[in-house]
Design a protein around this motif. Structure first.
Motif, PDB file in Angstrom:
ATOM      1  N   LEU A  71      -9.590  31.047  93.927  1.00  0.00           N
ATOM      2  CA  LEU A  71      -9.606  30.070  94.925  1.00  0.00           C
ATOM      3  C   LEU A  71      -8.448  30.302  95.781  1.00  0.00           C
ATOM      4  O   LEU A  71      -8.279  30.187  97.108  1.00  0.00           O
ATOM      5  CB  LEU A  71      -9.527  28.649  94.134  1.00  0.00           C
ATOM      6  N   PRO A  72      -7.050  30.632  95.173  1.00  0.00           N
ATOM      7  CA  PRO A  72      -6.250  30.745  96.380  1.00  0.00           C
ATOM      8  C   PRO A  72      -6.496  31.824  97.134  1.00  0.00           C
ATOM      9  O   PRO A  72      -6.080  31.762  98.391  1.00  0.00           O
ATOM     10  CB  PRO A  72      -4.913  31.431  95.362  1.00  0.00           C
ATOM     11  N   ASP A  81     -11.102  22.835  98.109  1.00  0.00           N
ATOM     12  CA  ASP A  81     -11.374  23.160  96.786  1.00  0.00           C
ATOM     13  C   ASP A  81     -12.701  23.640  96.935  1.00  0.00           C
ATOM     14  O   ASP A  81     -13.853  23.586  97.744  1.00  0.00           O
ATOM     15  CB  ASP A  81     -11.376  21.859  95.899  1.00  0.00           C
ATOM     16  N   LYS A 132      -2.300  32.812  92.408  1.00  0.00           N
ATOM     17  CA  LYS A 132      -1.194  32.719  93.002  1.00  0.00           C
ATOM     18  C   LYS A 132      -0.114  33.454  92.942  1.00  0.00           C
ATOM     19  O   LYS A 132       0.749  33.985  93.779  1.00  0.00           O
ATOM     20  CB  LYS A 132      -0.627  31.153  92.776  1.00  0.00           C
ATOM     21  N   ASN A 138      -3.807  27.476  83.442  1.00  0.00           N
ATOM     22  CA  ASN A 138      -3.928  27.083  84.560  1.00  0.00           C
ATOM     23  C   ASN A 138      -4.495  28.683  85.446  1.00  0.00           C
ATOM     24  O   ASN A 138      -3.675  29.378  85.826  1.00  0.00           O
ATOM     25  CB  ASN A 138      -3.205  26.406  85.480  1.00  0.00           C
ATOM     26  N   ARG A 145     -11.669  29.818  89.788  1.00  0.00           N
ATOM     27  CA  ARG A 145     -10.415  29.220  89.705  1.00  0.00           C
ATOM     28  C   ARG A 145      -9.399  30.286  90.137  1.00  0.00           C
ATOM     29  O   ARG A 145      -8.541  30.008  90.858  1.00  0.00           O
ATOM     30  CB  ARG A 145     -10.167  28.792  88.412  1.00  0.00           C
ATOM     31  N   GLU A 189      -5.661  29.065  88.092  1.00  0.00           N
ATOM     32  CA  GLU A 189      -5.453  29.360  89.860  1.00  0.00           C
ATOM     33  C   GLU A 189      -3.999  30.006  89.776  1.00  0.00           C
ATOM     34  O   GLU A 189      -3.692  30.580  90.775  1.00  0.00           O
ATOM     35  CB  GLU A 189      -5.371  28.047  90.518  1.00  0.00           C
TER      36      GLU A 189
END
Length: 480
Positions: free
Chosen positions: A327-328, A339, A85, A79, A324, A81
């Motif tokens: 994105l955060p 998104d 994070k 993942n 990806r 993302e």
């Protein structure tokens, strides 16, 4: 997992049966590039060329980032993302602005295990010349051989922040090469600061053959002000081992080759043509010249290259991973975004789809402006905004949203005279071009002039019964 260097990665992949060794003699003139391209299109594992014509001591590796899954494996996550994070969670819980957090990051993480660590240089000083290195010619009308996945290491003269960028490098002769850094790239921005200080010889290093996580970081649009060695440490969950060269530049200690020197900011020469990731030849333009002072090479060195051209090639999968991971960050800066999808065939700097939770009229156009004001997203030529229930990774859903919500006069805006990607051959005077934004969201009464019509739907119990009957029918049919 953390790789110590490129060789550690190659050994790991070899044990997994994921290295393709090519023992046929191959030429740096077009052959390596064509084999690499075809391998990438087929999602084949990395290709290691063991016999390169005219370069007896060298091996060449390509296709390291051969799929989105390969990037996930290199970064040790399924993942992507989560990486962004994890980065943001490194900040304190104090409600600071994003830029306050960026500025506080070095002090927050200074003593952590992800900070760069000083180490001993593995490559040894050599009298090697630029023409002794297996730079490749990618397309028939390229002006010369190029370094295509070498890292240009620079340091901001005001902040001391280290940058690693992947810029194509045209080989001129034994001691000189042209560095193609575009005006908005960190290397070029740092060069402007050197010139303001009256310094025309900008110290740099050209590094090749590193841990692929460091290579990925170099190719990523890390937010301005953040040291790329520090960001590499976050991705690796372990600090990068570095060595300071005589010119003050920090380089990865375990690199395969290091070229120390300076960029002469007063020596601008025509670079190109070069067949780039747009699938066209970039016409010649003026860029500064690198001048070699010292070289350091490991024994039996490995040279890392990539082959560019029409997507999807390695840059496509790097770009998709960047989408990806960051994105955060984007959602922190622009909370309206749910998104985003930067399609690989849209070349990442050309077309972007964004979904949002729409709460008030005009919000989609406001979001367009916010995106165009954010870092490298500012180079997007086409932006499409849809509602949060639209899966922007399904092109058919995006097309349906455009077809059913857009009135061109009301919902399409065109902005002339803005900055686009300088490689965009469609622009009249690159990088100046125009942009188009499409509001493909359902409209509020203030936008439409009347209430938005009710969408067709069926009660849940009817849907459930229909699904059960269809399932029973399909199970009873003979295999096709």
């Amino acid at each position: 997992m953390t790789f110590q260097d490129l060789r550690d990665y190659i050994n790991f992949m070899s044990k997994s049966g994921k290295i393709i060794k090519i023992d046929d003699e191959v030429d740096v003139n077009l052959e390596i590039a064509e084999i690499s391209r075809r391998a990438t299109y087929l999602h084949l594992p990395p290709v290691l060329f063991t016999k390169v014509r005219g370069y007896k001591e060298w091996r060449v590796i390509s296709n390291v980032f051969y799929s989105i899954q390969s990037v996930k494996e290199i970064l040790g996550t399924q993942n992507l993302e989560d990486i962004g994070k994890r980065f943001l969670s490194s900040f304190s819980e104090t409600p600071l602005t994003f830029m306050d957090k960026v500025k506080s990051l070095p002090s927050l993480l200074k003593l952590g295990k992800i900070s760069p660590k000083m180490g001993k240089l593995k490559p040894k000083e050599s009298n090697i010349k630029l023409t002794d290195i297996p730079a490749i010619k990618t397309w028939p009308k390229d002006i010369s051989p190029y370094f295509t996945f070498s890292l240009v290491v620079t340091r901001d003269p005001e902040t001391g922040v280290n940058n690693l960028g992947v810029y194509r490098i045209q080989i001129l002769n034994e001691k000189e090469a042209i560095v193609h850094w575009q005006a908005f790239k960190r290397g070029s921005l740092a060069s402007a600061k050197y010139k303001e200080k009256g310094i025309t010889k900008m110290p740099i290093a050209i590094v090749n053959g590193v841990d692929p996580v460091i290579a990925f970081t170099a190719a990523s649009p890390v937010p301005p002000g953040i040291d790329k060695y520090l960001f590499s440490g976050i991705l690796r969950e372990e600090g990068v081992e570095v060595t300071e060269l005589d010119n003050g530049i920090l380089v990865p200690s375990n690199a395969e080759s290091i070229l120390e020197g300076y960029v002469d900011l007063e020596d601008q020469r025509l670079e190109g043509p070069f067949g780039d990731h747009f699938g066209y030849y970039t016409p010649p333009a003026y860029f500064p010249v690198f001048k070699l002072e010292k070289a350091y090479i490991r024994e039996s060195p490995i040279f890392h290259v990539t082959s560019v051209g029409k997507p999807p090639l390695e840059d496509a999968w790097i770009g998709k991973a960047v989408e990806r991971i960051f994105l955060p960050f984007i959602k922190l800066i622009i909370p309206d975004i749910v998104d985003m999808n930067l399609p690989e065939y849209g070349l990442f700097t050309q077309i972007g789809f964004f979904s949002m939770r729409k709460n008030y009229p005009g919000q989609a156009k406001r979001l367009m402006m916010s995106v165009w004001g954010s870092g490298q997203l500012s180079f997007l030529k086409f932006i499409v905004i849809v509602d949060s229930d639209v899966n922007i990774h399904d092109l058919n859903q995006v097309l349906y949203a455009i077809a059913t919500t857009v009135d061109p006069v009301r919902d399409v805006i065109i902005i002339p005279g803005t900055m686009n990607d300088s490689l965009d051959q469609a622009s009249l005077n690159p990088p100046l071009g125009s942009k188009i934004g499409i509001d493909a969201t359902r409209k509020f009464k203030e936008e439409l002039g009347r209430d938005w019509p009710e969408e067709v739907s069926v009660p849940d119990e009817i849907q459930k019964k229909a699904i059960e009957i269809i399932k029973r029918i399909t199970q009873s049919l003979p295999p096709s």
